[in-house]
Design a protein around this motif. Structure first.
Motif, mmCIF file in Angstrom:
data_model
loop_
_atom_site.group_PDB
_atom_site.id
_atom_site.type_symbol
_atom_site.label_atom_id
_atom_site.label_comp_id
_atom_site.label_asym_id
_atom_site.label_seq_id
_atom_site.Cartn_x
_atom_site.Cartn_y
_atom_site.Cartn_z
ATOM 1 N N THR A 86 0.805 -1.072 -0.072
ATOM 2 C CA THR A 86 0.191 0.098 0.138
ATOM 3 C C THR A 86 1.022 1.217 0.065
ATOM 4 O O THR A 86 1.986 1.244 0.614
ATOM 5 C CB THR A 86 -0.807 -0.021 1.421
ATOM 6 O OG1 THR A 86 -2.018 -0.932 1.244
ATOM 7 C CG2 THR A 86 -1.349 1.472 1.697
ATOM 8 N N ILE A 87 0.558 2.502 -0.916
ATOM 9 C CA ILE A 87 1.036 3.817 -0.589
ATOM 10 C C ILE A 87 -0.031 4.694 -0.079
ATOM 11 O O ILE A 87 -1.015 4.694 -0.815
ATOM 12 C CB ILE A 87 1.734 3.909 -1.870
ATOM 13 C CG1 ILE A 87 2.873 2.964 -2.413
ATOM 14 C CG2 ILE A 87 2.151 5.404 -1.933
ATOM 15 C CD1 ILE A 87 3.359 3.088 -3.870
ATOM 16 N N GLY A 88 0.366 5.271 0.854
ATOM 17 C CA GLY A 88 -0.467 6.327 1.359
ATOM 18 C C GLY A 88 -0.427 7.719 0.598
ATOM 19 O O GLY A 88 0.795 7.855 0.532
ATOM 20 N N GLU A 129 -4.528 16.410 8.041
ATOM 21 C CA GLU A 129 -3.497 15.616 7.259
ATOM 22 C C GLU A 129 -2.819 14.503 8.442
ATOM 23 O O GLU A 129 -2.530 13.368 8.085
ATOM 24 C CB GLU A 129 -2.348 16.300 6.897
ATOM 25 C CG GLU A 129 -1.222 15.731 6.219
ATOM 26 C CD GLU A 129 -0.332 16.604 5.650
ATOM 27 O OE1 GLU A 129 -0.164 16.609 4.482
ATOM 28 O OE2 GLU A 129 0.454 17.323 6.659
ATOM 29 N N GLU A 130 -2.813 15.324 9.524
ATOM 30 C CA GLU A 130 -1.982 14.294 10.718
ATOM 31 C C GLU A 130 -2.926 13.183 10.908
ATOM 32 O O GLU A 130 -2.401 12.248 11.016
ATOM 33 C CB GLU A 130 -1.919 15.274 11.951
ATOM 34 C CG GLU A 130 -1.207 14.783 12.893
ATOM 35 C CD GLU A 130 -0.940 15.402 14.118
ATOM 36 O OE1 GLU A 130 -0.743 16.659 13.987
ATOM 37 O OE2 GLU A 130 -1.388 15.133 15.326
ATOM 38 N N ARG A 131 -4.181 13.295 11.081
ATOM 39 C CA ARG A 131 -4.922 11.944 11.472
ATOM 40 C C ARG A 131 -4.970 10.976 10.293
ATOM 41 O O ARG A 131 -5.108 9.993 10.588
ATOM 42 C CB ARG A 131 -6.321 12.626 11.522
ATOM 43 C CG ARG A 131 -6.704 13.387 13.028
ATOM 44 C CD ARG A 131 -8.155 13.148 13.290
ATOM 45 N NE ARG A 131 -9.250 13.523 12.365
ATOM 46 C CZ ARG A 131 -9.603 14.988 12.225
ATOM 47 N NH1 ARG A 131 -9.110 15.743 12.986
ATOM 48 N NH2 ARG A 131 -10.526 15.335 11.516
ATOM 49 N N LEU A 132 -4.993 11.662 9.091
ATOM 50 C CA LEU A 132 -4.982 10.747 7.875
ATOM 51 C C LEU A 132 -3.668 9.897 8.129
ATOM 52 O O LEU A 132 -3.636 8.668 7.697
ATOM 53 C CB LEU A 132 -4.960 11.422 6.579
ATOM 54 C CG LEU A 132 -6.390 12.012 6.406
ATOM 55 C CD1 LEU A 132 -6.405 12.949 5.175
ATOM 56 C CD2 LEU A 132 -7.571 10.967 6.132
ATOM 57 N N VAL A 133 -2.585 10.652 8.233
ATOM 58 C CA VAL A 133 -1.318 9.699 8.266
ATOM 59 C C VAL A 133 -1.311 8.818 9.256
ATOM 60 O O VAL A 133 -0.795 7.606 9.071
ATOM 61 C CB VAL A 133 -0.129 10.875 8.483
ATOM 62 C CG1 VAL A 133 1.198 10.228 8.716
ATOM 63 C CG2 VAL A 133 -0.113 11.827 7.266
#
Lengths: 355, 355
Positions: A86-88, A129-133
């Motif tokens: 997977t690539i985020g 963005e932080e939450r997504l990462v």
DNA sequence: TTGAAAGCGCTAACAG
DNA sequence: CTGTTAGCGCTTTCAA
């Protein structure tokens, strides 16, 4: 060397593997191994590093895979290897076709490699963005792609901790987290001033949306203002609004700007969609473009070449960024050392009728 | 009941868990269990079904989680439960803002639920869609969302086999695979004829892109032609091209159409972006809109309201589809029975200046 | 080049 | 309400 067993063994193999938890009879690597007459370790190798098994074994495994229509369970593999295929990818907006085009190109570049993109939409917010990462990390991604060079402390920490390739994109930085692929937003803003100057503009205006969160637009703005000063222009007058860039917003902005500053004769919009709205507004107001007013956008969205007058704009390397990111990723994930870590893909001012 | 141990135990817990394979010291559920003085099964319950453990235990677990900044490893959970917190979503295009808007709304509706979207781009191809579904399946998704009602046999088989909620969207069907959320594309085409008739149009034209693969556009076309016949119009003249819809394509198409059929006085474009190109072309050619020519689009893209003249168009429930899909998914994944399986969200003809 | 064995970190019966 | 016990399906040393 045993050949692939006949069909009745195939039947046995299938029957002997009741898959009650999945609703389906889906074969496992063990089934393949049994049918091919090898161990699961060998099947695993044959599938992932074909050159590390003998051609004969490889052929038998392939045939068994084929007959069982076997598909590897990626979750299991990821768990065992602590690394997934997977690539985020975190982008600030899905609707904005800048990033969609980059993602599409990235997908194409990654096609056939087996990597899957896990796309997150940060809505231009560092917190999101932080939450997504954080949530992408739970999938043990093989790499992470972030948009821009500005991220929360925690985002950077997580990225660094993960010990995987991190690619930032759409900007440039002397100190990328790892690798950055993009172009100078500031320079993009600067070039517009030069173009306006060449066309004989005297009084500059600027229209921007969402400048509180869109740092790339802010950089373009900064470059524009800076170059204006250097070129001897008065400070550009500006109109900004909070909402996302839109044609309606562009229309309203231009109307307001011109009402307050009727002497403006050249306007830079941070986004083609704003410029489009401006073009329509000029038409409604009877301001000839470029006679009375020059308009320049950013993005070279598809309609820019089709409008009347056609829109002068700065063309960012939308697709090229995605292609290059894919290339960098493939190389790094293939085990090659980092090498170059800053890729400036440049941009281009496309002069058309509106200036 | 034991309290959460003091800091030196915390230290011990951390030290006793060497995580060499990850580059990082990331704690496991076992660490949390030890620190909270319970079993991992209880931690798992406390995290996923908080009401099934005592408040005291829940509190201790929460505190331990906090102190260790523990994050569940979703891969492991997915492997163990044969179900992941992933929802596969296949859309035909990322650049097309129809689907992007739907996906954004879906993301918002799913926010906080813990589900992650795995987005695939089929590029309007059933074969690619099939491949994407196959690879999404490897992640044991909790549900799958497909665009449209037409899919390859194999895609349908995989979807059915997976025994998870399958939602189709953007169309309507009497026989969805499972559940469908959308509206009648055919009716959308029909309503345009009625509108043109009301405005006094006499000779209809049609402009479409990518009709070989975009079945929704084909349905709109079919509805348009059908209604035209019923209303007593001559069969609409048409211009189609293979490439994806674009403003430039729309300009060229309109020019070609009018050259061949100068008597056309009302054109339906299957996509607003085509209509935008048409608007600009009309301006270049000096055809007054709507005086000489009426133009109607589809999509109600953001610029439609801002153009000059403003564009009449059919507004599909872009966001509403995503919101409803999220709602259906949440309900089904929450264990509720299927109930209604066909959701017609309708559409709206937005009459503006261009007709 | 291949196989045996030991997990990866979590969930899911099933007892208690 | 909580713990014990088995795995989930694959990868990865380590030997052979």
């Amino acid at each position: 060397m045993a050949k692939v067993p006949p069909d009745d063994l195939l039947q046995t193999v299938l029957r002997s593997a009741p898959r009650e938890r999945l609703g389906t009879t889906r074969s496992r690597m063990e089934d393949v191994a049994r049918l091919a007459g090898v161990s699961t370790a060998t099947v695993s190798r044959a599938l992932r590093q074909p050159d590390r098994v003998s051609p004969a074994v490889r052929a038998r495994v392939d045939e068994a895979v084929e007959r069982l229509s076997y598909r590897r369970n990626l979750m299991a593999g990821a768990l065992a290897s602590a690394r997934s295929m997977t690539i985020g990818v975190i982008i600030p907006s899905m609707i904005n076709s800048f990033f969609s085009a980059t993602v599409e190109a990235m997908e194409e570049g990654l096609e056939g490699s087996g990597y899957q993109l896990l796309i997150g939409n940060s809505r231009h917010s560092m917190e999101i963005e932080e939450r997504l990462v954080a949530s992408v990390m739970a999938w043990s991604p093989a790499a992470i792609v972030l948009t821009g060079r500005r991220h929360s402390r925690e985002t950077i920490r997580m990225a660094l901790d993960a010990d995987i390739p991190i690619v930032e994109m759409w900007e440039l930085s002397d100190h990328p987290i790892d690798t950055i692929v993009g172009f100078s937003q500031r320079a993009a803003g600067r070039i517009v001033v030069r173009h306006f100057a060449e066309r004989g503009a005297r009084k500059l205006g600027f229209i921007g949306a969402m400048l509180d969160r869109d740092y790339r637009a802010v950089d373009r703005y900064a470059g524009f203002v800076e170059a204006a000063a250097e070129a001897g222009f008065a400070p550009p007058v500006e109109y900004r609004f909070e909402k996302r860039a839109s044609a309606i917003g562009g229309s309203e902005a231009l109307r307001a700007l011109m009402a307050q500053h009727p002497d403006v004769d050249a306007v830079f919009c941070t986004n083609d969609i704003l410029a489009l709205g401006g073009l329509f507004e000029a038409q409604r107001q009877g301001w000839s473009v470029p006679g009375r007013l020059r308009i320049c956008g950013f993005g070279d969205l598809e309609f820019a070449a089709a409008s009347e007058p056609a829109l002068t704009t700065v063309r960012p390397p939308r697709g090229a960024i995605g292609t290059k990111v894919a290339e960098v990723l493939l190389s790094r994930l293939g085990g090659k050392p980092a090498g170059q870590t800053i890729f400036d893909l440049g941009f281009e001012l496309v002069a058309r009728g509106s200036t």
